[in-house]
Each structure stands twice: as C-alpha cells, then as structure tokens.
Design an enzyme around this catalytic site. Sequence first.
Site, PDB file in Angstrom:
ATOM      1  N   CYS A  75       0.845  -1.192   0.000  1.00  0.00           N
ATOM      2  CA  CYS A  75       0.000   0.000   0.000  1.00  0.00           C
ATOM      3  C   CYS A  75       0.879   1.240   0.000  1.00  0.00           C
ATOM      4  CB  CYS A  75      -0.979  -0.006   1.157  1.00  0.00           C
ATOM      5  SG  CYS A  75      -0.384   0.690   2.703  1.00  0.00           S
ATOM      6  N   HIS A  77       0.301   4.021   1.319  1.00  0.00           N
ATOM      7  CA  HIS A  77       0.174   4.850   2.517  1.00  0.00           C
ATOM      8  C   HIS A  77       1.125   4.441   3.634  1.00  0.00           C
ATOM      9  CE1 HIS A  77      -4.112   5.428   0.882  1.00  0.00           C
ATOM     10  NE2 HIS A  77      -3.343   6.420   0.480  1.00  0.00           N
ATOM     11  N   GLN A 116      -5.575  -0.428  -3.624  1.00  0.00           N
ATOM     12  CA  GLN A 116      -6.255  -1.530  -4.311  1.00  0.00           C
ATOM     13  C   GLN A 116      -7.241  -1.019  -5.353  1.00  0.00           C
ATOM     14  OE1 GLN A 116      -7.777  -4.586  -1.695  1.00  0.00           O
ATOM     15  NE2 GLN A 116      -9.409  -5.122  -3.119  1.00  0.00           N
ATOM     16  N   HIS A 144      -5.303  -6.443   4.022  1.00  0.00           N
ATOM     17  CA  HIS A 144      -4.327  -5.362   4.116  1.00  0.00           C
ATOM     18  C   HIS A 144      -3.665  -5.364   5.488  1.00  0.00           C
ATOM     19  CE1 HIS A 144      -5.530  -3.037   0.431  1.00  0.00           C
ATOM     20  NE2 HIS A 144      -6.485  -3.956   0.509  1.00  0.00           N
TER      21      HIS A 144
END
Length: 184
Positions: A75, A77, A116, A144
């Site tokens: 991810c 982030h 995603q 996740h």
Amino acid sequence: MTELLSEHYKAIIESIGEDVHRNGLADTPMRAAKAMRYLTKGYNEKLEEIVNGAVFDSDLSEMVVIKDIELYSLCEHHLLPFIGKCHIGYLPGGKVLGLSKFARIVDMFARRLQIQENMTKDIADAIMDSVNAKGVAVVIEAKHMCMMMRGVEKQNSSMTTSVMRGLMRENRATREEFLQFIRG
C-alpha cells in the site's frame, strides 16, 4: 539504485535504535533494498512487453474467466503488504489473450506502490486495451496488513474492489454471469 536504498534502510534501522552492525542485521539493509526493488519491479515493466504479441484471433464471443490469481502488493500509505486474489472476466472482440498474460498483467500492477482501488482499474483498462474486448470485469479481494498489524488491528477484515468495463458494466445479465463464475 540498490546501494542508495541500502543506505536508506541502514538509516531507518539505526533511527529505531538498533545496531545495524550486530550479527542478525549486518546484511539486512542490502537484503531489504533488494526485496524492495523486487516488490516494486512493476515500475520497470511495460504492458506491450508483458503481452509480447500473445494476442490471438478468435471467433469466441462467450465469456472467458480467470480466477484466483494470487497477488502481493504494497500500500502506498504505509508501505505494508496487502495480499489477495484477482478474478478477471472478459468478452472477446475477435481477439483472445494468452492465459499466462493475465497473471503477468496482475503482477505488473501489483508490484507497485498503490491502493487496491486503482490497481483494479489499471488491470481492467490494460486487458480492455490489450484485446479490444467487448467487456472486462476485474474483482480483487485482499487483506491489508495496514488494517491488521497497526491502526485498528482488525484481523478478519478484507477489502473487495470491482471494475466493470463495456458490456460487463452495461449488461446486467452478463455481469451476473461473471459474478456467478467467481462465486463458485
């Protein structure tokens, strides 16, 4: 590039209070740098090279479904993994794509920093463009680590995203047929 990444990992390890020279960590910065290069190799891949001419003429007009394609991504982030599976369906428009190319396309987009939702769209668009399909559907189900290892720490959570293009979006019966395929 790998040397520079290694130096950054060394700084990270030292900044959390570890001794980067201790036995277990001595080679970790370089191993981590090599791992990150591998996990983000999708930036160095191009759709045309992945497809590599594996588009074949076909008069098939019925749905083709490839399901349970494993994926591993990071991810954007938190740089933490998300792991899941991708299901793809398409309606050929005179051309079909070699079977292994679907997994390679998924990997190309999965091996990048992203969310995603965008990866699902990117995969659908790539397949649509590769074979000029009449319709494409992509569904991704993933867990996740940013939800599981930190923050809210919800171990059983998962995320499902879908993107439908062409007849897969416009025709409800076609969309339902695809969804039935991936349920069973």
